[in-house]
Design an enzyme around this catalytic site. Structure first.
Site, short mmCIF file in Angstrom:
data_model
loop_
_atom_site.label_atom_id
_atom_site.label_comp_id
_atom_site.label_asym_id
_atom_site.label_seq_id
_atom_site.Cartn_x
_atom_site.Cartn_y
_atom_site.Cartn_z
N HIS A 63 79.16 82.33 -12.80
CA HIS A 63 78.91 81.50 -13.98
C HIS A 63 80.06 81.60 -14.98
CE1 HIS A 63 74.33 80.96 -13.34
NE2 HIS A 63 74.98 79.87 -13.06
N ARG A 79 71.62 73.02 -3.06
CA ARG A 79 70.99 74.25 -2.57
C ARG A 79 69.66 74.44 -3.31
NH1 ARG A 79 76.20 75.53 -4.25
NH2 ARG A 79 77.71 76.09 -2.63
N GLU A 120 76.43 74.07 11.53
CA GLU A 120 77.02 75.35 11.14
C GLU A 120 76.90 76.41 12.23
OE1 GLU A 120 74.96 76.72 7.63
OE2 GLU A 120 73.09 75.81 8.28
N ASP A 159 79.83 78.95 7.23
CA ASP A 159 79.16 79.69 8.31
C ASP A 159 79.75 79.36 9.67
OD1 ASP A 159 77.43 81.39 7.04
OD2 ASP A 159 75.74 80.01 7.02
N CYS A 219 80.32 70.09 3.67
CA CYS A 219 79.92 70.71 2.40
C CYS A 219 80.42 72.14 2.28
CB CYS A 219 78.41 70.66 2.22
SG CYS A 219 77.47 71.42 3.56
#
Length: 575
Positions: free
Chosen positions: A190, A297, A433, A457, A504
């Site tokens: 953040h 997500r 993935e 992944d 993505c």
């Protein structure tokens, strides 16, 4: 002296360093007498109240000076202080073990942080920093310690610290702090996100930079390349001043592209979308010119709580993003990608020897159909308010896709019987993935409406290399010929069935990767919101027809290094 780190917030700044040592809070763990426990609980609860008051002030300041989306970060921090799993665990430890509040806070914090940091998803791992921030605030309240980081600086400086919390970042005076460098941290923290919004150049993850620099040292922070030059000579300072001015001009050029389409020089249209982790991120995506959401997500709804989110909670979150993006911009929402490495205390999953290859994502959902149906109901209901698309993670076989769609059709039938509106034409796709899915992409493409390639992944599964393990990190290379051949195969298989393909993973926003992927025919590039305008600027200078031939040649090269050098020389150096 040149030092490399992680480019967290773009920009170039030249200034004098102010080094702040890592803050250490001193206290002893001690056992309370039975009659002291009540007073200790009261002391802890008072610290929670005081910390919440601080966060409310920081939130309002952030809302006024930075933005609504960033202010929501501190709402999430306040939720930690209201979370019965977190606060309740601390109180229970004080009562059952009769320990002082400081020790209880630290021990519970360490337990929760370990859970977050064990996760494979970088975004979720970075949430550990938020929990540390909240816990540190509680400890300071308990110990009566005041913040010293926000001391007034006599002149503009480059701040050099071990770590910078989101609340530290929100309170920085942009007129005085022109850049910052940290020992730890990543691009999705953040603090990094806020630094990008505040346009404060930052380089993070530099291990020991607080030991390499002294207050007063001249330093160059290159937040574009993730480089820090310590005590540069005048010639280098002049070079970087020219780079700084060039970047400022470039930013102005990019800003003019916010409302333009993503089209190559020869007229080929693609879509540039954003990866987001919560509804507030959608606002930033629009501000940065996103043409859609390529990955939403949904794990944030399930984390930091002691029970599963209800259908209504999920519906509200999905609906908010759909309405923010509008009917014309697609919103690809990934179903629950949790379990195994992403541990939820209330899910009570068995410990696994290898959670990355275990009971998680679609495997969990197909087993816990009740949880899956709740999410699917919320997603379908939200599809009535925008261009929502559903995406299943970690699909390995055609049977898994068929079973997931069977459950989805059952939920659709339930909603129809209840006269609840949803988009009957809603697209349903899968993440590619797992190597097995990539190898049978031709079969999967007959039944999925679209693919989204999750390179983060996919690379580690193809190369059998944990991307967090430094000893094998050399194998984690998105430009390895095996990876690029697999990506090409997936795109080709989808296009043969008339289906579109997105990406993505982090690779989608990389300058070297974009020409290759464009040549392969990738339809959608989904990336961090702050990378979109830079990518659009690059796309407008590329020639799609010539890149198709260049990308075919890439498939014949023998190493990642050879491929990167070829793209740099044959494409980027000629722009």
């Amino acid at each position: 002296m040149l030092r490399k780190g992680i480019a967290a917030a773009p920009g170039i700044v030249i200034g004098r360093a102010v080094v702040k040592a890592e803050e250490t809070l001193h206290y002893d763990r001690h056992t309370l007498d039975p009659d002291q426990v009540g007073a200790e609980l009261d002391r802890f609860r008072a610290s929670v109240k005081a910390a919440d008051h601080d966060l409310e002030q920081i939130k309002e300041k952030t809302r006024r000076e930075i933005g609504e989306g960033e202010a929501r970060i501190f709402e999430a921090h306040q939720l930690f202080l209201q979370d019965p799993e977190f606060v309740g665990s601390i109180e229970a430890k004080i009562e059952s073990e009769r320990v002082n509040a400081e020790a209880a806070v630290q021990e519970v914090r360490d337990s929760f942080v370990a859970i977050f940091e064990s996760m494979d998803d970088e975004y979720m791992r970075e949430r550990a920093a938020d929990l540390r921030d909240v816990s540190q605030r509680l400890l300071k309240k308990l110990l009566g310690v005041h913040d010293e980081l926000q001391a007034d600086f006599a002149e503009p400086v480059v701040l050099v610290v071990h770590d910078l919390t989101p609340s530290d970042t929100a309170q920085l005076d942009r007129d005085k702090v022109k850049g910052f460098i940290t020992n730890i941290g990543g691009r999705t923290s953040h603090s990094a996100i806020m630094a990008r919004t505040m346009e404060i150049p930052a380089v993070v993850g530099m291990s020991d930079i607080t030991e390499r620099l002294q207050t007063g040292d001249l330093v160059i922070v290159d937040g574009l390349q993730g480089e820090v030059h310590i005590r540069p000579d005048q010639a280098l300072v002049e070079t970087y001043e020219e780079k700084r001015l060039a970047y400022e001009k470039q930013k102005a050029d990019w800003a003019r592209l916010v409302h333009e389409e993503s089209v190559t020089a020869d007229g080929h249209r693609v879509e540039l979308a954003a990866n987001i982790g919560n509804p507030q991120d959608a606002v930033q995506a629009l501000e940065n010119g996103a043409e859609g959401i390529g990955l939403f997500r949904t794990e944030f709804l399930y984390m930091g709580r002691d029970s599963f989110p209800s259908e209504e909670e999920q519906f509200a979150a999905y609906k908010a993003v759909a309405e923010t993006m509008g009917q014309d911009r697609p919103v690809v929402i990934r179903t629950l990608d949790i379990g195994g490495d992403k541990e939820l205390p209330y899910l009570d999953l068995p410990k696994e020897l290898n959670p990355f290859l275990g009971y998680r994502a679609i495997r969990l959902c197909l087993d816990r159909v009740d949880l899956f149906k709740t999410q699917l109901r919320a997603l379908l209901r939200a599809s009535a308010y925008g261009n929502v698309k559903i995406m299943y993670p970690m699909i390995a076989t055609l049977a898994e896709l068929r079973r997931a769609n069977q459950i989805l059709n059952e939920v659709k039938a339930e909603l129809r019987s209840q006269n609840i509106a949803f988009n009957e034409e809603l697209e349903v796709g899968i993440m590619i993935e797992i190597p097995a899915a990539a190898l049978v992409a031709d079969q999967l493409a007959k039944e999925a409406d679209f693919f989204s390639i999750g390179t983060n992944d996919l690379i580690q599964y193809v190369m059998a290399a944990d991307r967090m393990n430094e000893q094998v990190s050399y194998l984690y290379d998105p430009y390895n010929p095996a990876i690029l051949r697999l990506i090409h195969q997936v795109i080709k298989a989808a296009h043969q069935e008339g289906k579109w393909v997105g990406m993505c993973g982090e690779m989608a926003g990389e300058e070297l990767a974009i020409p290759i992927l464009l040549g392969f025919g990738l339809d959608e590039f989904s990336m961090s919101a702050t990378s979109i305008l830079r990518a659009r600027h690059l796309l407008k200078k590329l020639d799609y027809q010539s890149l198709q031939q260049i990308s075919q040649h890439v498939l014949s090269l023998e190493s990642g290094e050879e491929i990167k050098a070829y793209i740099q020389e044959s494409v980027l150096n000629k722009l």
